[in-house]
Scaffold this motif. Sequence first.
Motif, short mmCIF file in Angstrom:
data_model
loop_
_atom_site.label_atom_id
_atom_site.label_comp_id
_atom_site.label_asym_id
_atom_site.label_seq_id
_atom_site.Cartn_x
_atom_site.Cartn_y
_atom_site.Cartn_z
N SER A 1 1.37 -1.29 0.15
CA SER A 1 -0.08 0.04 0.14
C SER A 1 0.65 1.08 -0.02
O SER A 1 0.84 1.88 -0.90
N LEU A 2 1.80 1.51 1.05
CA LEU A 2 2.94 2.49 0.32
C LEU A 2 3.75 2.81 -0.52
O LEU A 2 3.42 3.57 -1.25
N LEU A 3 3.76 1.24 -1.53
CA LEU A 3 4.32 1.40 -2.50
C LEU A 3 3.84 2.20 -3.57
O LEU A 3 3.57 2.86 -4.63
N ASP A 4 2.08 1.74 -3.80
CA ASP A 4 0.98 2.07 -4.38
C ASP A 4 1.12 3.84 -3.91
O ASP A 4 0.98 4.21 -5.40
N ARG A 5 1.46 4.48 -3.31
CA ARG A 5 0.97 5.75 -2.58
C ARG A 5 1.52 6.58 -2.98
O ARG A 5 1.72 7.61 -3.91
N CYS B 1 3.63 5.59 -5.18
CA CYS B 1 3.87 5.43 -7.14
C CYS B 1 3.00 6.41 -8.36
O CYS B 1 2.50 7.31 -9.00
N ASP B 2 1.27 6.49 -7.14
CA ASP B 2 0.60 7.71 -7.53
C ASP B 2 0.48 8.79 -7.18
O ASP B 2 0.86 10.09 -7.94
N GLN B 3 -0.13 9.11 -5.54
CA GLN B 3 -0.14 10.06 -4.95
C GLN B 3 0.11 10.46 -3.84
O GLN B 3 -0.35 10.42 -2.74
N PRO B 4 1.82 10.73 -3.80
CA PRO B 4 2.19 10.38 -2.76
C PRO B 4 2.14 11.70 -1.58
O PRO B 4 1.84 12.30 -2.02
N ASN B 5 2.10 11.79 -0.62
CA ASN B 5 2.30 13.00 0.90
C ASN B 5 3.33 12.60 0.86
O ASN B 5 3.66 12.09 1.69
N PRO B 6 3.87 14.04 2.27
CA PRO B 6 5.14 14.18 2.98
C PRO B 6 5.20 12.46 4.34
O PRO B 6 6.08 12.06 3.73
N LYS B 7 3.78 12.69 4.25
CA LYS B 7 3.71 11.57 5.29
C LYS B 7 4.55 9.71 4.60
O LYS B 7 4.88 9.00 5.21
N ASP B 8 3.89 10.17 3.26
CA ASP B 8 4.48 8.76 2.97
C ASP B 8 5.57 8.20 2.48
O ASP B 8 6.20 7.27 3.31
N TRP B 9 6.75 9.68 2.39
CA TRP B 9 7.86 9.73 1.53
C TRP B 9 8.31 9.47 3.10
O TRP B 9 9.67 8.86 3.41
N GLU B 10 7.91 9.77 4.51
CA GLU B 10 8.48 10.02 5.75
C GLU B 10 9.01 8.70 6.28
O GLU B 10 9.77 8.03 6.68
N ARG B 11 7.77 7.74 6.00
CA ARG B 11 7.25 6.66 6.29
C ARG B 11 8.17 5.40 5.18
O ARG B 11 9.59 4.91 6.17
N PHE B 12 8.07 6.14 3.90
CA PHE B 12 9.61 5.14 3.31
C PHE B 12 10.99 4.74 4.02
O PHE B 12 11.51 4.39 4.20
N VAL B 13 10.85 6.64 4.29
CA VAL B 13 12.69 7.14 4.45
C VAL B 13 12.97 6.56 6.13
O VAL B 13 13.94 5.67 5.77
N GLN B 14 11.90 6.47 6.97
CA GLN B 14 11.83 5.55 8.36
C GLN B 14 12.46 4.26 7.94
O GLN B 14 13.12 3.46 8.90
N LEU B 15 11.45 3.43 6.76
CA LEU B 15 11.11 2.27 6.61
C LEU B 15 12.84 1.54 5.81
O LEU B 15 13.34 0.77 6.38
N PHE B 16 13.32 2.68 5.37
CA PHE B 16 14.68 1.71 4.36
C PHE B 16 15.99 2.61 4.76
O PHE B 16 16.81 1.68 4.20
N THR B 17 15.79 3.87 5.21
CA THR B 17 17.09 4.34 5.73
C THR B 17 18.50 3.31 6.14
O THR B 17 19.54 3.25 5.83
N PRO B 18 17.90 2.18 7.59
CA PRO B 18 18.69 1.47 7.68
C PRO B 18 19.38 0.04 6.75
O PRO B 18 20.54 0.56 6.82
#
Length: 150
Positions: free
Chosen positions: A9-13, A15-32
């Motif tokens: 669901s995060l990837l879908d968002r 790809c389509d219409q991301p908001n700053p919280k989606d990017w924040e979540r992505f950064v938190q998940l993938f940075t490590p």
Amino acid sequence: REMTETPRSLLDRLCDQPNPKDWERFVQLFTPILDRWFLRFGVPSSDIDDLLQELFTVLVIQFPQFRYDPQRSFRAWLYTISRRLATAWNIRKQRQNEAELYPSDLIAEDQFAALDESEYAKILLERGLALIQSELSEGTWNIFAAVALE
């Protein structure tokens, strides 16, 4: 905590219409995991934050074209982009280091041309004076040298 699967669901968002919280979540998940990958790719830990910023910028551009395929691995796609970016980063850093080691290589061509021009002018002047001296008597040359050269 390292994740074992990517939230679709995060990837879908993203790809389509991301908001700053989606990017924040992505950064938190993938940075490590991205930190670990970059270290394995030979990126110094002091450069990783800068490279992460560059990677996230690339991802903002790439995500609209990305479509999640459950048969394929999102992390493999991300790994490939990260590896290519780290390789380019390492090449740029190597070139910067080489330039710092050999600063004489950075002298502008105009400086070389100016050096060549002054040397050329000196040779022409010496040759011209020798020709003038050969055509004048010693007394006339002495007068010329006293007036024109001194």
